[in-house]
Design a protein around this motif. Structure first.
Motif, PDB file in Angstrom:
ATOM      1  N   GLU A  14       0.814  -1.215   0.000  1.00  0.00           N
ATOM      2  CA  GLU A  14       0.000   0.000   0.000  1.00  0.00           C
ATOM      3  C   GLU A  14       0.845   1.262   0.000  1.00  0.00           C
ATOM      4  O   GLU A  14       0.331   2.359  -0.267  1.00  0.00           O
ATOM      5  N   HIS A  15       2.139   1.136   0.301  1.00  0.00           N
ATOM      6  CA  HIS A  15       2.999   2.314   0.424  1.00  0.00           C
ATOM      7  C   HIS A  15       4.232   2.234  -0.474  1.00  0.00           C
ATOM      8  O   HIS A  15       5.246   2.864  -0.201  1.00  0.00           O
ATOM      9  N   LEU A  16       4.153   1.482  -1.561  1.00  0.00           N
ATOM     10  CA  LEU A  16       5.280   1.418  -2.487  1.00  0.00           C
ATOM     11  C   LEU A  16       5.550   2.781  -3.122  1.00  0.00           C
ATOM     12  O   LEU A  16       6.684   3.076  -3.505  1.00  0.00           O
ATOM     13  N   ARG A  17       4.535   3.624  -3.242  1.00  0.00           N
ATOM     14  CA  ARG A  17       4.693   4.930  -3.876  1.00  0.00           C
ATOM     15  C   ARG A  17       4.824   6.054  -2.848  1.00  0.00           C
ATOM     16  O   ARG A  17       4.743   7.216  -3.195  1.00  0.00           O
ATOM     17  N   GLY A  18       5.015   5.720  -1.588  1.00  0.00           N
ATOM     18  CA  GLY A  18       5.143   6.747  -0.563  1.00  0.00           C
ATOM     19  C   GLY A  18       6.209   6.381   0.449  1.00  0.00           C
ATOM     20  O   GLY A  18       7.015   5.462   0.242  1.00  0.00           O
ATOM     21  N   ASP A  19       6.211   7.093   1.555  1.00  0.00           N
ATOM     22  CA  ASP A  19       7.160   6.814   2.618  1.00  0.00           C
ATOM     23  C   ASP A  19       6.805   5.484   3.276  1.00  0.00           C
ATOM     24  O   ASP A  19       5.638   5.165   3.493  1.00  0.00           O
ATOM     25  N   LEU A  20       7.841   4.726   3.601  1.00  0.00           N
ATOM     26  CA  LEU A  20       7.642   3.427   4.228  1.00  0.00           C
ATOM     27  C   LEU A  20       8.547   3.351   5.453  1.00  0.00           C
ATOM     28  O   LEU A  20       9.769   3.319   5.327  1.00  0.00           O
ATOM     29  N   ASP A  21       7.946   3.346   6.632  1.00  0.00           N
ATOM     30  CA  ASP A  21       8.690   3.386   7.885  1.00  0.00           C
ATOM     31  C   ASP A  21       8.814   1.970   8.456  1.00  0.00           C
ATOM     32  O   ASP A  21       7.800   1.357   8.808  1.00  0.00           O
ATOM     33  N   PRO A  22      10.036   1.425   8.568  1.00  0.00           N
ATOM     34  CA  PRO A  22      10.196   0.089   9.151  1.00  0.00           C
ATOM     35  C   PRO A  22       9.627  -0.020  10.564  1.00  0.00           C
ATOM     36  O   PRO A  22       9.152  -1.091  10.957  1.00  0.00           O
ATOM     37  N   ALA A  23       9.663   1.069  11.322  1.00  0.00           N
ATOM     38  CA  ALA A  23       9.107   1.036  12.673  1.00  0.00           C
ATOM     39  C   ALA A  23       7.603   0.789  12.636  1.00  0.00           C
ATOM     40  O   ALA A  23       7.050   0.109  13.512  1.00  0.00           O
TER      41      ALA A  23
END
Length: 288
Positions: A14-23
């Motif tokens: 769902e967030h491949l095109r946005g910021d992706l936070d590992p936390a």
């Protein structure tokens, strides 16, 4: 646990095109970011960052071929600050630059979307115990070496040879704590479990004695340890033991790994074809 990991995978998509936070992924999986990265790497066979990069560039590749957006628009859409950075990453995954791929309609590589499932074989069991251990010290020598998945690790073998037989005998005499005898201690420097990733490797003994001049000391904090027993062909059975701990034991038990060295105590047969071993993994209790 596997259901939560798959929910984290859904979040990645769902967030491949946005910021992706590992936390945030770790929060979805209800575990620490440290454990999430390590568990993902063990289950997926690649670091989290590499999987995300491949998935983004797989989806971006389809947009490059479609030709509905400029290459710079595609680059920005998938988190790249410049066309040059996007082109380098694109070529690393697909073996061809985005401009050439668009002109020629080249075949691109695809990283499939992953999902995790538990395969129950029922033909083996894991022997383990949970140990609460005070702070202790490992006396020996350390070196930075590359990770080797199967077979002998030449860098580790050379490091042990550099200690010499007399040095190993002195280490054995220094041992006065658990795990006993001469052991190895491994600290992974990143979430990467790929072949060749660097790690810190120590060969020494748990000891409260004064540190001899020819050795160094590694201080280990107090904490909880999961201790696994194993016996089989050397070194294959030991390497498979680590794999099984992360792919089978952790997803089925209310524990997560925590920062700290992994300890391995090995008692080989006379011809070194088989060995008995104890693998100590630093852990912390999680909610069931």
């Amino acid at each position: 646990m596997l259901e939560r990991l798959n929910q984290a995978l859904d979040h990645i998509e769902e967030h491949l095109r946005g910021d992706l936070d590992p936390a945030e992924l770790a929060r979805i999986a209800t575990t620490s970011e440290y454990h999430f990265r390590r568990l993902f790497s063990a289950l997926a066979g690649m670091p989290l960052s590499e999987y995300v990069r491949r998935r983004r560039l797989t989806v971006a590749g389809a947009e490059v071929l479609a030709g509905e957006r400029t290459l710079l628009e595609v680059a920005v859409r998938y988190g790249y600050g410049s066309g040059e950075a996007f082109a380098r990453a694109f070529r690393a995954v697909h073996g061809v630059g985005p401009g050439e791929a668009r002109r020629t309609g080249a075949a691109l590589r695809s990283q499939p979307r992953m999902s995790f499932r538990l395969v129950v074989e029922g033909n083996s069991s894991m022997r383990y115990r949970i140990v609460e251990k005070d702070a202790f010290r490992i006396v020996g020598r350390g070196a930075r070496v590359p990770l080797v998945h199967e077979g002998e690790n030449p860098a580790i073998a050379a490091h042990i040879r550099s200690i010499g037989r007399e040095g190993l005998a002195r280490l054995a005499r220094l041992s006065d704590g658990e795990p006993g005898g001469v052991l190895s201690a491994v600290t992974h420097l990143s979430d990467s479990r790929e072949e060749g990733a660097e790690l810190d490797y120590w060969h020494g003994a748990v000891s409260g004695a004064d540190v001899p001049e020819e050795f160094d000391a590694l201080d280990v904090a107090a904490g909880t340890w999961a201790v696994f027993e194993n016996e089989g062909p050397y070194p294959k059975a030991l390497q498979y033991l680590w794999r099984d701990v992360f792919t089978q034991w952790f997803p089925s038990n209310p524990y997560a790994s925590r920062p700290g060295p992994e300890l391995l105590s090995v008692q080989p047969s006379e011809d070194w074809t088989t060995a008995r071993a104890e693998l100590w993994i630093p852990v912390e209790r999680t909610e069931a």
